[in-house]
Design a protein around this motif. Structure first.
Motif, PDB file in Angstrom:
ATOM      1  N   LYS A 148       1.674   5.671   7.512  1.00 40.98           N
ATOM      2  CA  LYS A 148       1.923   4.234   7.599  1.00 40.98           C
ATOM      3  C   LYS A 148       3.399   3.941   7.897  1.00 40.98           C
ATOM      4  O   LYS A 148       3.711   2.988   8.600  1.00 40.98           O
ATOM      5  N   ILE A 149       4.286   4.776   7.376  1.00 46.07           N
ATOM      6  CA  ILE A 149       5.717   4.627   7.699  1.00 46.07           C
ATOM      7  C   ILE A 149       5.921   4.835   9.197  1.00 46.07           C
ATOM      8  O   ILE A 149       6.601   4.047   9.858  1.00 46.07           O
ATOM      9  N   ASN A 201       9.757  -1.590  10.720  1.00 45.16           N
ATOM     10  CA  ASN A 201       9.614  -2.455   9.546  1.00 45.16           C
ATOM     11  C   ASN A 201      10.420  -1.879   8.380  1.00 45.16           C
ATOM     12  O   ASN A 201       9.973  -0.971   7.675  1.00 45.16           O
ATOM     13  N   TRP A 202      11.598  -2.424   8.131  1.00 43.78           N
ATOM     14  CA  TRP A 202      12.492  -1.926   7.079  1.00 43.78           C
ATOM     15  C   TRP A 202      11.899  -2.124   5.683  1.00 43.78           C
ATOM     16  O   TRP A 202      12.245  -1.399   4.755  1.00 43.78           O
ATOM     17  N   VAL A 203      10.997  -3.075   5.508  1.00 48.01           N
ATOM     18  CA  VAL A 203      10.377  -3.316   4.206  1.00 48.01           C
ATOM     19  C   VAL A 203       9.556  -2.090   3.780  1.00 48.01           C
ATOM     20  O   VAL A 203       9.510  -1.738   2.599  1.00 48.01           O
ATOM     21  N   CYS A 204       8.967  -1.392   4.746  1.00 45.11           N
ATOM     22  CA  CYS A 204       8.187  -0.182   4.439  1.00 45.11           C
ATOM     23  C   CYS A 204       9.083   0.910   3.869  1.00 45.11           C
ATOM     24  O   CYS A 204       8.672   1.652   2.980  1.00 45.11           O
ATOM     25  N   LEU A 242       0.826  -1.207   0.000  1.00 44.74           N
ATOM     26  CA  LEU A 242       0.000   0.000   0.000  1.00 44.74           C
ATOM     27  C   LEU A 242       0.860   1.257   0.000  1.00 44.74           C
ATOM     28  O   LEU A 242       0.531   2.242  -0.670  1.00 44.74           O
ATOM     29  N   ILE A 243       1.958   1.236   0.744  1.00 43.61           N
ATOM     30  CA  ILE A 243       2.883   2.377   0.745  1.00 43.61           C
ATOM     31  C   ILE A 243       3.468   2.560  -0.647  1.00 43.61           C
ATOM     32  O   ILE A 243       3.547   3.687  -1.160  1.00 43.61           O
ATOM     33  N   PHE A 244       3.881   1.475  -1.277  1.00 46.76           N
ATOM     34  CA  PHE A 244       4.447   1.513  -2.627  1.00 46.76           C
ATOM     35  C   PHE A 244       3.459   2.135  -3.617  1.00 46.76           C
ATOM     36  O   PHE A 244       3.797   3.056  -4.365  1.00 46.76           O
ATOM     37  N   VAL A 245       2.227   1.656  -3.618  1.00 49.53           N
ATOM     38  CA  VAL A 245       1.205   2.165  -4.539  1.00 49.53           C
ATOM     39  C   VAL A 245       0.895   3.631  -4.233  1.00 49.53           C
ATOM     40  O   VAL A 245       0.740   4.452  -5.153  1.00 49.53           O
ATOM     41  N   SER A 246       0.827   3.973  -2.954  1.00 47.28           N
ATOM     42  CA  SER A 246       0.558   5.361  -2.570  1.00 47.28           C
ATOM     43  C   SER A 246       1.636   6.299  -3.093  1.00 47.28           C
ATOM     44  O   SER A 246       1.345   7.384  -3.590  1.00 47.28           O
TER      45      SER A 246
END
Length: 190
Positions: free
Chosen positions: A63-64, A70-73, A19-23
């Motif tokens: 969200k971050i 969470n390093w993936v974020c 969701l962060i990526f798409v945002s």
């Protein structure tokens, strides 16, 4: 309420970063297009896009902050930014808004190229000049950005060794542009 789904690895390492990526793709794409709108003087679209750009960014950054461990974020945020730049530029290229100034410099006689451009409906201004080594012809034309490929094809087929450059223009007063086939005519009333 069952929190096992929310606490699962799928949500933590796939769904939230996704969701962060798409945002980020959305907000950076909006930002890219907004900058183009500002540079072209579109006073209505620029602030509308800016509103959605910042709104989406706020959602992503919240969200971050909710997932600081969470390093993936972080990677999703950075990858979304990079992909958003690419997507925004692709959208802007497809929109092809505005007008450009085309300058063509030919070393050989330019009358055939001039005739072909005129036959296609483009307005031109032409003059002879002295290049560094020889006489040249310089052709100027103001065209819609969406017409660049058509004009390039005319130049390449007529005079493939011609040098040309293209510059963005914010405004023109008058010009000669090709007629639109089957234009939509607006009527009052119905």
């Amino acid at each position: 309420m069952d929190n096992t789904l929310y606490d699962s690895s799928f949500v933590t390492y796939v769904l939230i970063p996704g969701l962060i990526f798409v945002s980020r793709i959305l907000d950076v794409s909006f930002g890219t297009i907004r900058i183009v709108m500002v540079s072209k003087g579109h006073k209505i679209w620029a602030p509308i896009l800016g509103f959605f750009e910042v709104l989406i960014w706020l959602i992503a950054i919240s969200k971050i902050f909710e997932n600081l461990d969470n390093w993936v974020c972080y990677f999703a945020y950075a990858l979304g930014f990079a992909a958003g730049n690419y997507v925004g530029l692709m959208i802007e290229e497809k929109m092809a808004l505005g007008i450009v100034k085309l300058q063509i410099i030919t070393r050989k006689e330019a009358s055939k190229l001039i005739d072909n451009l005129k036959a296609a409906g483009y307005g031109i201004t032409h003059h002879n000049a002295q290049g560094s080594n020889e006489k040249v012809s310089i052709i100027h034309s103001i065209i819609k950005r969406s017409e660049i490929k058509k004009v390039e094809e005319i130049v390449k087929t007529t005079n493939p060794k011609a040098f040309y450059s293209i510059e963005d223009i914010k405004f023109v007063n008058e010009g000669v542009f090709p007629m639109v086939k089957n234009p939509i005519r607006w009527r009052k009333g119905k």
